[in-house]
Each structure stands twice: as C-alpha cells, then as structure tokens.
Scaffold this active site. Structure first.
Site: not given
Length: 317
Positions: A135-137
């Site tokens: 997952l992205d930040r």
C-alpha cells in the site's frame, strides 16, 4: 517465528521422495536448502533424513522450520497500527495513513516494518519482515504479513496467481460509472515515483470499478485489482478523468481531504497452511467518512451495495 509441521503419509502419497512430497505443499528450493542446514529440520519417523529418501504409507514426516536471521536493518519503533487477525502463520493488519510499509530515504523509524519490529521485540520473538501486498504511504487499510518462510512463499505465490482478492474504496472527482480499465502503466520519464499510462512500454494493468454513490460532483467507488502496479488505482482513475481527491501527486486538491482518499477495505484469500477461506474487512477511516458526509454521500447504504457487488463478482468467477 519457528514452526513445526507434521505430515502423515497416506498410501496414495507413498513412493514419493521427501522433495517430491514437500514441493507441492509450497516448500521452495530455498526453504528446502534451509531445512537441510537446520539441525532436526527434516525428521522421518523421528530420525534425520535426506530429501531424496522415498516415503512409505504410515510414515510420519516432521519438518522444523527455524526462523532465519532477524531483519537487523529495521530498528524497532512504536509505530501504531491495528491488528485484525493473527495466528502462527500470518497476520492481517490495518495500516493507518502517513505510514510507509518499508524503510526508505527519510523514512527510517516511521514505517509499518518498524512497528512490527517493535511488537516482536516486546514479545521476545525473532523478527523477519514479510509484507505480502503493498500500500502507498497514505493509503489506509489491510495488509498481509507472513510469519515464517513457508507461509511467505505460499502467500507470495497466491499474489502472483491473483488469488488474493483485494477490494478498495476511493472517493473521486466526477463519476466514472462502472466498468474495467485495461491500460498499461509505466514510469514518468525522469521520475522515480510518478507513474502514467504508457501503451508503448508500460506493464499490463487491469482495474474493475463500480460507483456506489455520487453527488456534489464526486463519487464513492469500489475497485478490485487483477494486477498490482505501483499507483495503479490512482493512475487508472485519473486516466478516466476521475482522479482521487487529496492526491498530492496526481490531483493536488486537498479541500476535502489531506491525503488521497483510498482505503484497502477487504481481503479474501486462502490460508497458506490450512487452505481455509479467509475474509477480512477494515472500517472506513474517519477522514474518508467526514469527506463523504461533507458531500452528503451515504456510506452505510453504499457499504450494503458494495457487499452485493462483491457477491455478484464472486458468482461470476
């Protein structure tokens, strides 16, 4: 963590070598090499055995999977996250926003990996970080972590074969309706981070989407991925002319939210050891709820519609 597995050999499984028996169960060549180097790693009827030994009906094969050297370059730090599920083979966690999953430049002590290292240190357990999906930040929601090499290998295989089904929720500008995006994604030239649709050199990417509710020039959309390209949902929605709100990289309008409105809501997959079907859901985070409320969009009704959409997709498979 250390793990011991016991297998009782049936008549149908006899005459296979130990290697031939273990490989279909998910034991990679790397794991088999590790077992050969582990004292008591492979026991046949209580005695050490080579992997080329043939098995007979009634044999008891015991496998001791000792945890590898800990991930020393990930220092423990009290990074918060919610634990959704845990057993001896895997964890499912709910990642908050503003939390990278791996350490990187300028992110040494604020990642999910640091938080897991901190948790394992407190429990006195060896720590090896095996994050299965990404997952992205600033994307919130569900992630799978493997607790040993065998579950890691099996779950990674499920990801490659698209057997881990992921459903996301996003708030977008406009209304994309429903359908499927099949458009390759590649790097933006000169950028290490940004991605774009690239029909010439991009990697194949497929996203299924369904508008759940809309109003005020925005929509709440559920999305299911067939592939897992970097920024796939963000790039595909932008390609449709319906970018995610709050996305600093692709649509830097933060009037409704301070991050991209993207949440990993549901995960469905088979348990790596037992084969049992597993299904998990993470509640919609508060900032997305507030954004929906400001747009007068009905999340409870949309949640029911999402469950129906997922059920219909499952019937088609």
């Amino acid at each position: 963590m250390d793990r011991t597995f016991t297998y009782h050999i049936s008549p149908e499984e006899s005459d296979r070598t130990i290697t031939q028996y273990l490989r279909p169960l998910g034991y990679s060549r790397h794991i088999l090499t590790q077992l050969k180097q582990t004292e008591g790693g492979i026991l046949l009827n209580g005695k050490p055995a080579f992997t080329n030994v043939s098995l007979k009906a009634g044999d008891v094969l015991t496998i001791f999977l000792k945890e590898q050297a800990p991930s020393e370059n990930i220092p423990p730090a009290p990074v918060p996250f919610s634990l959704v599920y845990e057993d001896q083979d895997l964890l499912v966690v709910n990642k908050p926003a503003d939390t990278p999953i791996h350490p990187s430049i300028n992110n040494h002590l604020n990642t999910l990996a640091n938080g897991m290292a901190f948790r394992c240190a407190a429990a006195g357990e060896p720590f090896v970080y095996r994050c299965i999906n990404r997952l992205d930040r600033d994307t919130t929601g569900l992630l799978i972590l493997a607790r040993h090499a065998l579950s890691g290998a099996i779950l990674s295989g499920q990801m490659r074969r698209r057997q881990i089904h992921r459903t996301y929720l996003a708030i977008v500008k406009g209304n994309p309706g429903s359908g499927t995006v099949t458009a390759p994604i590649g790097r933006v030239p000169g950028s290490l981070v940004e991605r774009r649709i690239d029909f010439a050199e991009g990697e194949p990417a497929t996203t299924h989407f369904q508008t759940l509710c809309s109003g005020g020039g925005h929509a709440l959309v559920s999305l299911q991925l067939e592939t897992g390209r970097t920024h796939q949902i963000r790039v595909h929605m932008g390609y449709l002319g319906c970018p995610l709100i709050g996305d600093y990289l692709y649509f830097p309008d933060r009037s409704l939210m301070g991050r991209q409105a993207l949440h990993s809501w549901k995960l469905e997959f088979s348990h790596p050891i037992t084969g049992e079907p597993l299904s998990f859901a993470a509640p919609l985070p508060e900032d997305m709820r507030r954004a929906l409320a400001s747009l007068s969009l009905d999340w409870p009704m949309a949640e029911k519609k999402t469950a129906l959409v997922i059920s219909l997709l499952a019937l088609k498979k």
